[in-house]
Design an enzyme around this catalytic site. Sequence first.
Site, PDB file in Angstrom:
ATOM      1  N   LYS A   6     -35.367  -4.207 -13.312  1.00  0.00           N
ATOM      2  CA  LYS A   6     -36.617  -3.808 -12.790  1.00  0.00           C
ATOM      3  C   LYS A   6     -37.415  -4.224 -13.691  1.00  0.00           C
ATOM      4  O   LYS A   6     -37.847  -4.005 -14.769  1.00  0.00           O
ATOM      5  CB  LYS A   6     -36.534  -2.341 -12.679  1.00  0.00           C
ATOM      6  CG  LYS A   6     -37.126  -1.886 -11.282  1.00  0.00           C
ATOM      7  CD  LYS A   6     -37.089  -0.420 -11.232  1.00  0.00           C
ATOM      8  CE  LYS A   6     -37.277   0.198  -9.937  1.00  0.00           C
ATOM      9  NZ  LYS A   6     -37.673   1.573 -10.116  1.00  0.00           N
TER      10      LYS A   6
HETATM   11  C1  E4P Z   1     -39.164   3.140  -7.299  1.00  0.00           C
HETATM   12  O1  E4P Z   1     -37.971   2.581  -7.751  1.00  0.00           O
HETATM   13  C2  E4P Z   1     -39.820   3.982  -8.039  1.00  0.00           C
HETATM   14  O2  E4P Z   1     -38.914   4.350  -9.051  1.00  0.00           O
HETATM   15  C3  E4P Z   1     -40.126   5.225  -7.267  1.00  0.00           C
HETATM   16  O3  E4P Z   1     -39.888   5.178  -5.948  1.00  0.00           O
HETATM   17  C4  E4P Z   1     -41.630   5.669  -7.732  1.00  0.00           C
HETATM   18  O4  E4P Z   1     -41.862   6.627  -6.753  1.00  0.00           O
HETATM   19  P1  E4P Z   1     -43.215   7.710  -7.252  1.00  0.00           P
HETATM   20  O5  E4P Z   1     -44.308   7.036  -6.423  1.00  0.00           O
HETATM   21  O6  E4P Z   1     -42.952   8.906  -6.286  1.00  0.00           O
HETATM   22  O7  E4P Z   1     -43.287   7.904  -8.705  1.00  0.00           O
END
Ligand code: E4P
Length: 214
Positions: free
Chosen positions: A83
């Site tokens: 990522k």
């Molecule tokens: C995506 O891969 C992120 O880990 C995640 O969905 C972020 O979510 P949040 O905005 O609830 O922190």
Amino acid sequence: MKIFIDTANLDMIREINSWGILDGVTTNPSLIAKEGTDTPSRVREIAKIVDGPISAEAMALDAESMIAEGRELAEIHPNINVKLPMCIESLKATKVLAAEGIDVNMTLIFSAHQALLAAKAGASYVSPFVGRLDDIGLRGSELIDEIMHIFSNYGIGTEVIAASIRSPSHVLEAAAAGCDIATIPYNILKQMVAHPKTEEGIRKFIEDYCKDKE
Ligand code: E4P
């Protein structure tokens, strides 16, 4: 639509995996910190539980270091994808990692421009953040529609992960848009199972069945 869980918590992953509906896992540095661990050791554990893509976020800020960290993360297990946060440096790193066969999940996507560039650089996944757009008064699900429309115009194979999901409705909106994947927090997955009429129906069937036995 594939269903991923958005957590680094092993118990939650084990439970949802036991439901038979889990296709993959996404983690991020905040989720890893919440578990008091580090990304390499946690994704190694997750790979023992789930047979599907697992996102591990690199913390490096320049392309060269992202590439080095990405290679290390990808070596942990064949199901690991790297990522990277959307920026110029991560576009450069994506080009190199993708050429080596390493899957990149470009995260923190807040516009279709960003998604298009990430796909062009070779990202296997893009993660638009639905809930965080809603947080600032925009319509996060409209971004999913827009990206799906653009990707289908050009037959772009990059998979779209609806991320930052805050409600079951977000999941349905992603599915209605034809989104490839939704990465969903544990509590939302639980909410998706529940319906008061189902619970009422189960109670009534048991009641009637027991009455008949008296
Ligand atoms: C995506 O891969 C992120 O880990 C995640 O969905 C972020 O979510 P949040 O905005 O609830 O922190």
